[in-house]
Design an enzyme around this catalytic site. Structure first.
Site, PDB file in Angstrom:
ATOM      1  N   GLN A 142      -4.648  -1.505   9.471  1.00 51.67           N
ATOM      2  CA  GLN A 142      -4.576  -2.832   8.876  1.00 51.67           C
ATOM      3  C   GLN A 142      -5.178  -3.864   9.823  1.00 51.67           C
ATOM      4  O   GLN A 142      -4.877  -3.897  11.016  1.00 51.67           O
ATOM      5  CB  GLN A 142      -3.107  -3.172   8.551  1.00 51.67           C
ATOM      6  CG  GLN A 142      -2.909  -4.476   7.789  1.00 51.67           C
ATOM      7  CD  GLN A 142      -3.513  -4.474   6.390  1.00 51.67           C
ATOM      8  OE1 GLN A 142      -3.679  -3.435   5.750  1.00 51.67           O
ATOM      9  NE2 GLN A 142      -3.881  -5.646   5.911  1.00 51.67           N
ATOM     10  N   LYS A 168       0.847  -1.206   0.000  1.00 53.50           N
ATOM     11  CA  LYS A 168       0.000   0.000   0.000  1.00 53.50           C
ATOM     12  C   LYS A 168       0.880   1.253   0.000  1.00 53.50           C
ATOM     13  O   LYS A 168       0.604   2.223  -0.703  1.00 53.50           O
ATOM     14  CB  LYS A 168      -0.951  -0.021   1.211  1.00 53.50           C
ATOM     15  CG  LYS A 168      -2.046  -1.073   1.070  1.00 53.50           C
ATOM     16  CD  LYS A 168      -2.871  -1.292   2.327  1.00 53.50           C
ATOM     17  CE  LYS A 168      -3.797  -2.496   2.118  1.00 53.50           C
ATOM     18  NZ  LYS A 168      -4.632  -2.820   3.294  1.00 53.50           N
ATOM     19  N   ASP A 178     -11.117   2.679   3.792  1.00 51.42           N
ATOM     20  CA  ASP A 178     -11.375   1.235   3.694  1.00 51.42           C
ATOM     21  C   ASP A 178     -12.867   0.938   3.536  1.00 51.42           C
ATOM     22  O   ASP A 178     -13.244  -0.177   3.181  1.00 51.42           O
ATOM     23  CB  ASP A 178     -10.891   0.536   4.976  1.00 51.42           C
ATOM     24  CG  ASP A 178      -9.584  -0.214   4.771  1.00 51.42           C
ATOM     25  OD1 ASP A 178      -9.354  -0.694   3.640  1.00 51.42           O
ATOM     26  OD2 ASP A 178      -8.801  -0.324   5.732  1.00 51.42           O
TER      27      ASP A 178
HETATM   28  N1  GUN Z   1      -6.900  -6.928   6.043  1.00 48.11           N
HETATM   29  C1  GUN Z   1      -7.255  -7.691   4.965  1.00 48.11           C
HETATM   30  N2  GUN Z   1      -7.808  -6.918   4.011  1.00 48.11           N
HETATM   31  C2  GUN Z   1      -7.801  -5.651   4.477  1.00 48.11           C
HETATM   32  C3  GUN Z   1      -8.244  -4.416   3.937  1.00 48.11           C
HETATM   33  O1  GUN Z   1      -8.764  -4.319   2.824  1.00 48.11           O
HETATM   34  N3  GUN Z   1      -8.065  -3.330   4.734  1.00 48.11           N
HETATM   35  C4  GUN Z   1      -7.522  -3.415   5.978  1.00 48.11           C
HETATM   36  N4  GUN Z   1      -7.415  -2.309   6.678  1.00 48.11           N
HETATM   37  N5  GUN Z   1      -7.107  -4.541   6.505  1.00 48.11           N
HETATM   38  C5  GUN Z   1      -7.249  -5.655   5.757  1.00 48.11           C
END
Ligand code: GUN
Length: 280
Positions: free
Chosen positions: A97, A53, A120
């Protein structure tokens, strides 16, 4: 032979569009979007995702602020950090996350993120907006799947769409987005009876079960479009999805590979959300 839905290429196209948009924000208004990325603990998979990311931010021209907190961080400390980021005018998006360590209440953490910075799309307000057809941030993986289908010219209006999996991150928002596209939606889960029969009725089959190669040829109708959200590392170190690709590919009309299907789209849509947060 199925058409390959090339998530790597399509995500590159999306990212290129977002990069140009970001460049224009800078040129016209002198502003640069910023994303705060928070990770708690040392989960190796989460670290890989977070690094990807941050790399994507760099490519697009988004400023990324990184908060790597030890696993022993208290919930209160994390909530205080989020509150601080909510207040900061130079932060447009906040990403915490998941999963969080077991001593934290994930729901409470998500709720604490300002809906204006919820890139998100996990905040209850974002989820509510999606379910009643209002504008708002949408969870990146399902939004990425819609983009894959649109750009691959897969008709969704009136299509029979079966979703395997009912998670808050993928299955449920996927159902809402498919309804928005006028598909007829069925969401299946671990208690569903006649799973194979229902899956086999799908024009579009979206699989987010978290079970390696569970969807075999007998789950798929001839000519169906198959979207595989799963990703697993096998003993031989190779990656595979929830779909048994070798069995299903000859039956499907189009299919996403693993890797290089849904995965890259998630990050592309996150970047899109961050730039949107800035524009808002
Ligand atoms: N863990 C697995 N997929 C995601 C996601 O799309 N966003 C976040 N913040 N954590 C995750």
């Amino acid at each position: 032979m199925a058409n390959l839905i090339d998530g790597k290429q399509i995500s590159a196209n999306v990212k290129e569009q977002v990069r140009i948009e970001t460049e224009q924000l800078k040129e016209k208004y002198g502003i640069q979007p910023a994303l705060a990325v928070v990770i708690v603990g040392n989960d190796p998979a989460s670290r890989v995702y977070v690094n990807n990311k941050k790399k994507a931010c760099e490519y697009i021209g988004i400023r990324s602020l990184s908060y790597e907190l030890p696993g022993a961080t208290t919930q209160e400390e994390l909530l205080q950090l989020i509150e601080k980021l909510n207040q900061r005018e130079d932060v447009d998006g906040i990403l915490v996350q998941l999963p969080l360590p077991s001593h934290m209440n994930e729901d409470l953490v998500i709720q604490t993120i300002s809906p204006k910075k919820d890139v998100d799309g996990f905040h209850p307000e974002s989820v509510g907006n999606l379910s009643i057809g209002r504008k708002g941030f949408v969870s990146c993986t399902p939004a990425g799947i819609i983009e894959l289908l649109k750009r691959s010219k897969v008709p969704m209006d009136g299509a029979n769409c079966v979703i395997l999996g009912r998670s808050n991150i993928v299955g449920k928002p996927m159902g809402m987005l498919m309804l928005r596209e006028n598909a007829t939606v069925t969401i299946c889960h671990s208690h569903t009876k006649n799973l194979k029969k229902i899956a086999k009725s799908a024009d579009i089959l979206i699989v987010a079960l978290g079970q390696p190669k569970m969807v075999t040829a007998d789950y798929v109708k001839e000519g169906a479009v198959v979207i595989d959200v799963g990703i697993h590392r096998m003993e031989d170190q190779k990656l595979c999805g929830d779909v048994d690709y070798d069995q299903v590919e000859p039956i499907a009309s189009a299919i996403t590979p693993v890797p290089g299907g849904v995965g890259p789209m998630t990050i592309a849509m996150l970047m899109k959300n961050v730039v949107e947060a800035k524009e808002k």
